[in-house]
Design an enzyme around this catalytic site. Structure first.
Site, PDB file in Angstrom:
ATOM      1  N   GLY A 124       0.786  -1.238   0.000  1.00 48.01           N
ATOM      2  CA  GLY A 124       0.000   0.000   0.000  1.00 48.01           C
ATOM      3  C   GLY A 124       0.814   1.282   0.000  1.00 48.01           C
ATOM      4  O   GLY A 124       0.387   2.295  -0.545  1.00 48.01           O
ATOM      5  N   ASP A 174      -5.380   2.721  10.533  1.00 44.30           N
ATOM      6  CA  ASP A 174      -6.796   2.429  10.780  1.00 44.30           C
ATOM      7  C   ASP A 174      -6.964   1.901  12.209  1.00 44.30           C
ATOM      8  O   ASP A 174      -7.117   2.679  13.143  1.00 44.30           O
ATOM      9  CB  ASP A 174      -7.275   1.437   9.716  1.00 44.30           C
ATOM     10  CG  ASP A 174      -8.770   1.151   9.819  1.00 44.30           C
ATOM     11  OD1 ASP A 174      -9.512   2.005  10.328  1.00 44.30           O
ATOM     12  OD2 ASP A 174      -9.200   0.065   9.393  1.00 44.30           O
ATOM     13  N   LYS A 224      -7.480   7.385  10.089  1.00 45.67           N
ATOM     14  CA  LYS A 224      -8.910   7.370  10.414  1.00 45.67           C
ATOM     15  C   LYS A 224      -9.082   7.544  11.920  1.00 45.67           C
ATOM     16  O   LYS A 224      -8.264   7.043  12.686  1.00 45.67           O
ATOM     17  CB  LYS A 224      -9.541   6.043   9.989  1.00 45.67           C
ATOM     18  CG  LYS A 224      -9.680   5.864   8.490  1.00 45.67           C
ATOM     19  CD  LYS A 224     -10.400   4.557   8.196  1.00 45.67           C
ATOM     20  CE  LYS A 224     -10.424   4.257   6.705  1.00 45.67           C
ATOM     21  NZ  LYS A 224     -10.985   2.922   6.438  1.00 45.67           N
ATOM     22  N   PHE A 252     -14.145   3.509   3.582  1.00 46.71           N
ATOM     23  CA  PHE A 252     -13.179   2.680   2.857  1.00 46.71           C
ATOM     24  C   PHE A 252     -12.722   3.411   1.597  1.00 46.71           C
ATOM     25  O   PHE A 252     -13.530   3.793   0.752  1.00 46.71           O
ATOM     26  CB  PHE A 252     -13.789   1.326   2.495  1.00 46.71           C
ATOM     27  CG  PHE A 252     -12.770   0.386   1.921  1.00 46.71           C
ATOM     28  CD1 PHE A 252     -11.849  -0.244   2.741  1.00 46.71           C
ATOM     29  CD2 PHE A 252     -12.707   0.158   0.549  1.00 46.71           C
ATOM     30  CE1 PHE A 252     -10.885  -1.098   2.216  1.00 46.71           C
ATOM     31  CE2 PHE A 252     -11.749  -0.693   0.015  1.00 46.71           C
ATOM     32  CZ  PHE A 252     -10.845  -1.316   0.846  1.00 46.71           C
ATOM     33  N   VAL A 253     -11.412   3.615   1.477  1.00 48.29           N
ATOM     34  CA  VAL A 253     -10.872   4.359   0.337  1.00 48.29           C
ATOM     35  C   VAL A 253      -9.872   3.505  -0.441  1.00 48.29           C
ATOM     36  O   VAL A 253      -9.270   2.579   0.099  1.00 48.29           O
ATOM     37  CB  VAL A 253     -10.180   5.664   0.787  1.00 48.29           C
ATOM     38  CG1 VAL A 253     -11.178   6.639   1.383  1.00 48.29           C
ATOM     39  CG2 VAL A 253      -9.058   5.390   1.798  1.00 48.29           C
ATOM     40  N   ASP A 292      -5.693  -0.418  -2.037  1.00 49.74           N
ATOM     41  CA  ASP A 292      -6.377  -1.372  -2.910  1.00 49.74           C
ATOM     42  C   ASP A 292      -7.721  -1.830  -2.373  1.00 49.74           C
ATOM     43  O   ASP A 292      -8.040  -1.675  -1.194  1.00 49.74           O
ATOM     44  CB  ASP A 292      -5.512  -2.627  -3.065  1.00 49.74           C
ATOM     45  CG  ASP A 292      -5.532  -3.485  -1.801  1.00 49.74           C
ATOM     46  OD1 ASP A 292      -5.177  -2.961  -0.731  1.00 49.74           O
ATOM     47  OD2 ASP A 292      -5.948  -4.660  -1.877  1.00 49.74           O
TER      48      ASP A 292
HETATM   49  P1  5GP Z   1      -4.508  -1.148  10.614  1.00 51.62           P
HETATM   50  O1  5GP Z   1      -3.512  -2.240  10.881  1.00 51.62           O
HETATM   51  O2  5GP Z   1      -4.091   0.206  11.147  1.00 51.62           O
HETATM   52  O3  5GP Z   1      -5.911  -1.526  10.976  1.00 51.62           O
HETATM   53  O4  5GP Z   1      -4.647  -1.014   9.076  1.00 51.62           O
HETATM   54  C1  5GP Z   1      -3.625  -0.678   8.285  1.00 51.62           C
HETATM   55  C2  5GP Z   1      -3.794  -1.328   6.935  1.00 51.62           C
HETATM   56  O5  5GP Z   1      -5.159  -1.664   6.653  1.00 51.62           O
HETATM   57  C3  5GP Z   1      -3.375  -0.364   5.886  1.00 51.62           C
HETATM   58  O6  5GP Z   1      -1.996  -0.480   5.619  1.00 51.62           O
HETATM   59  C4  5GP Z   1      -4.228  -0.770   4.731  1.00 51.62           C
HETATM   60  O7  5GP Z   1      -3.568  -1.798   4.033  1.00 51.62           O
HETATM   61  C5  5GP Z   1      -5.476  -1.326   5.344  1.00 51.62           C
HETATM   62  N1  5GP Z   1      -6.585  -0.332   5.340  1.00 51.62           N
HETATM   63  C6  5GP Z   1      -7.154   0.285   6.401  1.00 51.62           C
HETATM   64  N2  5GP Z   1      -8.149   1.113   6.018  1.00 51.62           N
HETATM   65  C7  5GP Z   1      -8.202   1.033   4.669  1.00 51.62           C
HETATM   66  C8  5GP Z   1      -9.021   1.674   3.657  1.00 51.62           C
HETATM   67  O8  5GP Z   1      -9.910   2.505   3.895  1.00 51.62           O
HETATM   68  N3  5GP Z   1      -8.756   1.310   2.374  1.00 51.62           N
HETATM   69  C9  5GP Z   1      -7.799   0.415   2.042  1.00 51.62           C
HETATM   70  N4  5GP Z   1      -7.644   0.136   0.762  1.00 51.62           N
HETATM   71  N5  5GP Z   1      -7.011  -0.192   2.949  1.00 51.62           N
HETATM   72  C10 5GP Z   1      -7.215   0.121   4.249  1.00 51.62           C
HETATM   73 MG    MG Z   2      -1.073  -1.847   4.252  1.00 50.48          MG
END
Ligand code: 5GP
Ligand code: MG
Length: 185
Positions: free
Chosen positions: A48, A107, A135, A156-157, A163
């Site tokens: 990403g 996230d 977020k 969700f983006v 992706d």
């Molecule tokens: P976390 O571990 O903080 O929950 O999430 C991080 C990873 O979740 C990011 O690197 C990404 O790959 C994925 N992610 C979280 N929110 C989104 C979103 O809105 N869109 C996309 N495409 N990936 C997300």
């Molecule tokens: Mg990621």
């Protein structure tokens, strides 16, 4: 591709502007001349962060190496993390180096928690973190990021590296998808 877009949340022009500011800040924080001999290793979290990282580092005129970390948190069509896992690494020797971890989005915070802890165990001089998007999630309140591009609503983006089911990473803007594109999970 284009027809799947619901709306543009952050345009490529705004991203480019913000990256200039982030790069200035990062450069100032990492510029030598303070007697600190440690060098910088940039660590983008694959896949990403690759687009963001590519644009960001070209505006940071500091001696740097790049190390790669591949983290899987989002298998296939799920919209929320299924738990982060480090599935690959190519870091080189990071002992005594300043690490700058780069991710696309913060996230739940699970990814940054996991990865920063792992990196600290490798004996670097420092670990800083930079995310393009963040977020406002309750569960990530205690997760610190040193540099944040944009705070976005909990939607969700995709695009600009992000992706859905491994597609849409090459969209130049950060966008939301039409509801009918995102399969119910
Ligand atoms: P976390 O571990 O903080 O929950 O999430 C991080 C990873 O979740 C990011 O690197 C990404 O790959 C994925 N992610 C979280 N929110 C989104 C979103 O809105 N869109 C996309 N495409 N990936 C997300
Ligand atoms: Mg990621």
């Amino acid at each position: 591709m284009e027809r799947d877009i619901d709306r543009v949340l952050i345009s490529q022009e705004r991203i480019a502007e913000r990256i200039k500011e982030l790069a200035r800040q990062i450069t100032a924080d990492h510029a030598s001349g303070t007697g600190d001999e440690a060098e910088v290793t940039i660590v983008p979290i694959m896949t990403g962060a690759m687009v963001f990282c590519a644009d960001l580092i070209r505006q940071i005129p500091v001696a740097m190496q790049i190390g790669l970390l591949t983290v899987s948190s989002y298998p296939g069509r799920s919209l929320r993390t299924q738990g982060s896992q480090i599935i690959g690494q190519q870091l080189g020797d990071v002992r005594g180096r300043h690490l700058l971890l780069i991710d696309d989005i913060l996230d739940s915070g699970g990814t940054l928690r996991l990865v920063t802890q792992m990196l600290h165990e490798l004996g670097p001089a420092s670990v800083r973190t930079c995310v393009l998007l963040r977020k406002p999630r309750e569960e990530s309140k205690d997760v610190h990021a040193d540099y944040v591009g944009f705070e976005i609503p909990d939607e969700f983006v995709v695009g600009y590296g992000l992706d859905y089911n491994n597609y849409y990473r090459n969209l130049p803007d950060i966008v939301t998808l039409k509801p009918e594109v995102i399969a119910p999970t």
